[in-house]
Design a protein around this motif. Structure first.
Motif, short mmCIF file in Angstrom:
data_model
loop_
_atom_site.label_atom_id
_atom_site.label_comp_id
_atom_site.label_asym_id
_atom_site.label_seq_id
_atom_site.Cartn_x
_atom_site.Cartn_y
_atom_site.Cartn_z
N GLN A 1 25.22 -37.54 4.19
CA GLN A 1 25.98 -38.52 4.67
C GLN A 1 26.08 -38.75 6.17
O GLN A 1 25.69 -39.67 6.70
CB GLN A 1 27.55 -38.63 3.99
N GLU A 2 26.13 -37.41 6.63
CA GLU A 2 25.97 -37.30 8.36
C GLU A 2 24.84 -37.68 8.67
O GLU A 2 24.75 -38.09 9.92
CB GLU A 2 26.63 -35.94 8.68
N ARG B 1 22.89 -27.57 8.82
CA ARG B 1 24.15 -27.85 7.99
C ARG B 1 24.70 -29.32 7.86
O ARG B 1 25.74 -29.55 7.47
CB ARG B 1 25.45 -26.90 8.46
N CYS B 2 23.97 -30.27 8.59
CA CYS B 2 24.49 -31.64 8.29
C CYS B 2 24.34 -32.31 6.85
O CYS B 2 23.46 -31.71 6.39
CB CYS B 2 23.40 -32.49 9.33
N THR B 3 25.36 -32.84 6.51
CA THR B 3 25.14 -33.21 5.02
C THR B 3 24.25 -34.62 5.05
O THR B 3 24.08 -35.17 6.01
CB THR B 3 26.59 -34.08 4.55
N ASP C 1 20.37 -27.25 2.19
CA ASP C 1 20.11 -27.10 0.74
C ASP C 1 18.76 -27.92 0.40
O ASP C 1 18.09 -27.53 -0.59
CB ASP C 1 21.27 -28.06 0.17
N PHE D 1 28.85 -33.74 -3.77
CA PHE D 1 29.43 -33.83 -2.32
C PHE D 1 29.16 -32.55 -1.55
O PHE D 1 28.94 -31.54 -2.12
CB PHE D 1 30.89 -33.69 -2.81
N GLY D 2 28.88 -32.95 -0.22
CA GLY D 2 28.58 -31.58 0.52
C GLY D 2 27.00 -31.21 0.64
O GLY D 2 26.87 -30.10 1.09
N LEU D 3 26.16 -31.96 -0.07
CA LEU D 3 24.67 -31.30 -0.08
C LEU D 3 24.12 -31.36 1.29
O LEU D 3 24.43 -32.31 2.02
CB LEU D 3 24.06 -31.99 -1.01
N THR D 4 23.72 -30.30 2.00
CA THR D 4 23.31 -30.18 3.36
C THR D 4 21.65 -30.64 3.35
O THR D 4 21.05 -30.10 2.29
CB THR D 4 23.68 -29.15 4.32
#
Length: 77
Positions: free
Chosen positions: A45-46, A41-43, A8, A2-5
């Motif tokens: 999913q995004e 910083r976009c994940t 990252d 969850f939340g991997l950008t």
């Protein structure tokens, strides 16, 4: 994961592994393939990551700490 950008992914020493939760397709993806840039910083999913086999947007992500982990992920297909 969850939340991997994209940040990252761009700053990781190895590509990431992605496994579709619906059809179980596994792929190794590089930062350049995702157009990931440091500071973004976009994940995932995004960013609109979609399985190319079934079109699902539900997936698991594996961050590799070594080349050995990456090879093991690829062999487990």
């Amino acid at each position: 994961m969850f939340g991997l950008t994209l940040h990252d992914v761009a700053t990781a020493p190895h590509p990431i592994g992605i496994e579709c939760e619906r059809c179980i397709r596994r792929v190794v993806v590089t930062a350049s393939a995702l157009k990931a840039q440091p500071g973004d910083r976009c994940t995932l999913q995004e960013a609109g990551l979609v399985c190319s086999r079934c079109g699902s947007r539900v997936f698991g992500v594996t961050r590799f700490l070594s080349q050995a982990e990456l090879r093991s992920f690829v062999r487990a297909r």
